[in-house]
Write a protein that holds these residues in place. Structure first.
Motif, PDB file in Angstrom:
ATOM      1  N   CYS A 108     100.392 -17.947 127.732  1.00  0.00           N
ATOM      2  CA  CYS A 108     101.631 -17.624 128.450  1.00  0.00           C
ATOM      3  C   CYS A 108     102.446 -16.559 127.700  1.00  0.00           C
ATOM      4  CB  CYS A 108     102.507 -18.871 128.610  1.00  0.00           C
ATOM      5  SG  CYS A 108     101.702 -20.191 129.536  1.00  0.00           S
ATOM      6  N   TRP A 109     102.989 -15.630 128.472  1.00  0.00           N
ATOM      7  CA  TRP A 109     103.854 -14.594 127.901  1.00  0.00           C
ATOM      8  C   TRP A 109     105.180 -14.566 128.646  1.00  0.00           C
ATOM      9  CZ3 TRP A 109     103.847 -11.343 123.777  1.00  0.00           C
ATOM     10  CH2 TRP A 109     102.672 -11.294 123.017  1.00  0.00           C
ATOM     11  N   SER A 110     106.266 -14.308 127.906  1.00  0.00           N
ATOM     12  CA  SER A 110     107.570 -14.163 128.543  1.00  0.00           C
ATOM     13  C   SER A 110     107.594 -12.883 129.364  1.00  0.00           C
ATOM     14  CB  SER A 110     108.677 -14.109 127.483  1.00  0.00           C
ATOM     15  OG  SER A 110     108.778 -15.355 126.835  1.00  0.00           O
ATOM     16  N   ASP A 111     108.373 -12.909 130.442  1.00  0.00           N
ATOM     17  CA  ASP A 111     108.555 -11.736 131.288  1.00  0.00           C
ATOM     18  C   ASP A 111     109.589 -10.831 130.614  1.00  0.00           C
ATOM     19  OD1 ASP A 111     109.771 -10.020 133.227  1.00  0.00           O
ATOM     20  OD2 ASP A 111     108.831 -11.212 134.804  1.00  0.00           O
ATOM     21  N   LEU A 112     109.132  -9.697 130.108  1.00  0.00           N
ATOM     22  CA  LEU A 112     110.009  -8.815 129.312  1.00  0.00           C
ATOM     23  C   LEU A 112     111.184  -8.279 130.113  1.00  0.00           C
ATOM     24  CD1 LEU A 112     107.621  -6.752 127.029  1.00  0.00           C
ATOM     25  CD2 LEU A 112     108.897  -8.808 126.510  1.00  0.00           C
ATOM     26  N   GLU A 113     110.964  -8.007 131.406  1.00  0.00           N
ATOM     27  CA  GLU A 113     112.065  -7.498 132.230  1.00  0.00           C
ATOM     28  C   GLU A 113     113.127  -8.576 132.415  1.00  0.00           C
ATOM     29  OE1 GLU A 113     112.756  -4.383 133.364  1.00  0.00           O
ATOM     30  OE2 GLU A 113     111.156  -4.054 131.921  1.00  0.00           O
ATOM     31  N   PHE A 114     112.645  -9.815 132.532  1.00  0.00           N
ATOM     32  CA  PHE A 114     113.550 -10.935 132.770  1.00  0.00           C
ATOM     33  C   PHE A 114     114.389 -11.273 131.539  1.00  0.00           C
ATOM     34  CE2 PHE A 114     113.902 -15.653 132.292  1.00  0.00           C
ATOM     35  CZ  PHE A 114     114.921 -15.860 133.217  1.00  0.00           C
ATOM     36  N   CYS A 115     113.749 -11.270 130.366  1.00  0.00           N
ATOM     37  CA  CYS A 115     114.466 -11.790 129.197  1.00  0.00           C
ATOM     38  C   CYS A 115     114.841 -10.756 128.145  1.00  0.00           C
ATOM     39  CB  CYS A 115     113.652 -12.902 128.531  1.00  0.00           C
ATOM     40  SG  CYS A 115     112.174 -12.318 127.701  1.00  0.00           S
ATOM     41  N   LYS A 116     114.166  -9.587 128.159  1.00  0.00           N
ATOM     42  CA  LYS A 116     114.402  -8.579 127.105  1.00  0.00           C
ATOM     43  C   LYS A 116     114.455  -9.245 125.726  1.00  0.00           C
ATOM     44  CE  LYS A 116     116.383  -4.864 129.807  1.00  0.00           C
ATOM     45  NZ  LYS A 116     115.811  -5.361 131.050  1.00  0.00           N
ATOM     46  N   ASN A 117     113.528 -10.174 125.506  1.00  0.00           N
ATOM     47  CA  ASN A 117     113.537 -10.967 124.275  1.00  0.00           C
ATOM     48  C   ASN A 117     112.946 -10.186 123.110  1.00  0.00           C
ATOM     49  OD1 ASN A 117     112.001 -12.958 122.378  1.00  0.00           O
ATOM     50  ND2 ASN A 117     113.570 -14.177 123.369  1.00  0.00           N
ATOM     51  N   THR A 118     113.724 -10.094 122.032  1.00  0.00           N
ATOM     52  CA  THR A 118     113.304  -9.293 120.876  1.00  0.00           C
ATOM     53  C   THR A 118     112.003  -9.802 120.276  1.00  0.00           C
ATOM     54  OG1 THR A 118     115.641  -9.080 120.425  1.00  0.00           O
ATOM     55  CG2 THR A 118     114.164  -8.250 118.762  1.00  0.00           C
ATOM     56  N   ASN A 119     111.853 -11.139 120.208  1.00  0.00           N
ATOM     57  CA  ASN A 119     110.635 -11.704 119.637  1.00  0.00           C
ATOM     58  C   ASN A 119     109.406 -11.285 120.431  1.00  0.00           C
ATOM     59  OD1 ASN A 119     112.705 -14.154 118.748  1.00  0.00           O
ATOM     60  ND2 ASN A 119     111.122 -13.673 117.260  1.00  0.00           N
ATOM     61  N   ALA A 120     109.540 -11.292 121.764  1.00  0.00           N
ATOM     62  CA  ALA A 120     108.416 -10.918 122.618  1.00  0.00           C
ATOM     63  C   ALA A 120     108.051  -9.453 122.398  1.00  0.00           C
ATOM     64  CB  ALA A 120     108.771 -11.174 124.082  1.00  0.00           C
ATOM     65  N   VAL A 121     109.072  -8.588 122.346  1.00  0.00           N
ATOM     66  CA  VAL A 121     108.839  -7.159 122.122  1.00  0.00           C
ATOM     67  C   VAL A 121     108.172  -6.945 120.762  1.00  0.00           C
ATOM     68  CG1 VAL A 121     109.928  -4.888 121.900  1.00  0.00           C
ATOM     69  CG2 VAL A 121     110.805  -6.520 123.572  1.00  0.00           C
ATOM     70  N   ALA A 122     108.712  -7.603 119.735  1.00  0.00           N
ATOM     71  CA  ALA A 122     108.173  -7.435 118.376  1.00  0.00           C
ATOM     72  C   ALA A 122     106.735  -7.941 118.286  1.00  0.00           C
ATOM     73  CB  ALA A 122     109.051  -8.165 117.372  1.00  0.00           C
ATOM     74  N   GLU A 123     106.447  -9.065 118.969  1.00  0.00           N
ATOM     75  CA  GLU A 123     105.087  -9.600 118.907  1.00  0.00           C
ATOM     76  C   GLU A 123     104.101  -8.649 119.587  1.00  0.00           C
ATOM     77  OE1 GLU A 123     102.151 -13.126 120.349  1.00  0.00           O
ATOM     78  OE2 GLU A 123     104.287 -13.664 120.308  1.00  0.00           O
ATOM     79  N   LEU A 124     104.491  -8.090 120.725  1.00  0.00           N
ATOM     80  CA  LEU A 124     103.617  -7.126 121.410  1.00  0.00           C
ATOM     81  C   LEU A 124     103.343  -5.912 120.525  1.00  0.00           C
ATOM     82  CD1 LEU A 124     105.048  -7.273 125.037  1.00  0.00           C
ATOM     83  CD2 LEU A 124     102.704  -7.814 124.363  1.00  0.00           C
ATOM     84  N   VAL A 125     104.391  -5.448 119.837  1.00  0.00           N
ATOM     85  CA  VAL A 125     104.256  -4.318 118.912  1.00  0.00           C
ATOM     86  C   VAL A 125     103.275  -4.686 117.797  1.00  0.00           C
ATOM     87  CG1 VAL A 125     105.480  -2.995 117.124  1.00  0.00           C
ATOM     88  CG2 VAL A 125     106.476  -3.239 119.400  1.00  0.00           C
ATOM     89  N   ALA A 126     103.401  -5.915 117.288  1.00  0.00           N
ATOM     90  CA  ALA A 126     102.505  -6.367 116.206  1.00  0.00           C
ATOM     91  C   ALA A 126     101.046  -6.327 116.673  1.00  0.00           C
ATOM     92  CB  ALA A 126     102.884  -7.777 115.764  1.00  0.00           C
ATOM     93  N   TRP A 127     100.791  -6.836 117.883  1.00  0.00           N
ATOM     94  CA  TRP A 127      99.409  -6.843 118.402  1.00  0.00           C
ATOM     95  C   TRP A 127      98.880  -5.426 118.586  1.00  0.00           C
ATOM     96  CZ3 TRP A 127      96.534 -10.660 117.543  1.00  0.00           C
ATOM     97  CH2 TRP A 127      96.991 -11.988 117.634  1.00  0.00           C
ATOM     98  N   ASP A 128      99.705  -4.559 119.173  1.00  0.00           N
ATOM     99  CA  ASP A 128      99.275  -3.164 119.409  1.00  0.00           C
ATOM    100  C   ASP A 128      98.961  -2.454 118.092  1.00  0.00           C
ATOM    101  OD1 ASP A 128      99.598  -3.522 122.072  1.00  0.00           O
ATOM    102  OD2 ASP A 128     101.503  -2.461 122.249  1.00  0.00           O
TER     103      ASP A 128
END
Length: 295
Positions: A108-128
């Protein structure tokens, strides 16, 4: 690097068992690549647990995202064996389209548009970044962390509990929250680092409770505190806990038994008392048998 060993805010780290022989503190700034390179060089593994928390998500994006990139790049240059990244449940559950019967797990992944959650953004950056640089990355996604404090200061998770004990919260919210004990989160990080087969994300959670359940547990253990008994919003139906699976982490650490949320809450309050954040009521019925709660 020298000059920060005597900083009083690090004294609790200096007091850890074996710290005198095995602990080296390095001063590093997430936005200063050179400082990270110096700290990481020569390491076999990196645990990136620093996630800035403020009331303004915009303020957090730069250090969280650029800092994460810098850590991964420095780790790649140093050829570390594995990077363990601490993300959060905020990168997992915040999806308005998730059905009530969906079991929340690592897919499961948070909806970035819905939450603009920093943790989600940072985790995606880490994976990329890890994929691009060929870094072996494993991620731990803890929920709200409770349990005894290591440091003398309060953190956001503990204030969430403290407000129900010191009279600052007169009511509790009609909402649910997942909880996990700090010692289990620490063990999870060690497990995913030390187990060669570990990969991907690991949800680290013990149980999901309604705030009403939390205040009930606190009031039962510590009846002398002004724990709120009234829900802030009684007009709506009581929020239902979501379902989740921590099977992936349990399978990795055979014998990993999560501390019950009841015991963790009890130890949280005891720690707050020991550290002077809560007065100890004169007639506190503090039977140690209370800890041995049947979950």
């Amino acid at each position: 690097m020298q000059g920060h060993h005597d900083d009083p805010k690090n004294s609790h780290l200096r007091n850890l068992e074996g710290a005198e022989e095995r602990l080296t503190l390095c001063k590093a700034d997430l936005l200063d690549f050179e400082s990270l390179r110096l700290a990481i060089n020569g390491c076999d593994g990196v645990f990136h647990t620093a996630s800035p928390l403020t009331d303004d998500p915009e303020e957090m994006v730069e250090p969280a995202v650029i800092g994460t990139k810098n850590v991964i790049v420095a780790a790649a240059e140093a050829k570390v064996r594995r990077v363990v990244f601490t993300s959060s449940i905020g990168a997992v559950t915040m999806d308005p389209n998730r059905g009530p019967d969906t079991v929340v797990d690592e897919s499961c992944w948070s909806d970035l548009e819905f939450c603009k959650n920093t943790n989600a953004v940072a985790e995606l950056v880490a994976w990329d970044e890890a994929k691009e640089r060929g870094v072996d990355l494993v991620v731990v996604n803890p929920v709200l962390v409770t349990g005894p404090l290591l440091q003398p200061t309060l953190n956001a998770s503990i204030i969430h509990i403290l407000k129900y004990l010191n009279g600052s919260a007169k009511t509790y919210a009609n909402s649910v929250q997942a909880y996990v004990d700090v010692k289990d989160v620490a063990l999870a990080h060690i497990l995913v680092y030390e187990t060669p087969s570990a990969s991907g994300r690991y949800l680290c959670a013990e149980s999901v409770l309604h705030r009403g359940d939390v205040v009930e547990i606190l009031a039962k253990f510590f009846p002398k505190y002004p724990v709120p008994t009234k829900c802030k919003d009684e007009t709506k139906p009581r929020a239902k806990p979501y379902k989740f699976s921590n099977r992936k982490l349990k399978d990795l650490g055979l014998g990993l038994e999560f501390t019950t949320v009841k015991q963790s809450l009890y130890e949280t309050v005891k720690s707050l008392q020991d550290k002077g954040h809560l007065p100890i009521p004169t007639q506190q019925q503090d039977h140690e048998s209370i800890i041995r709660i049947q979950s």
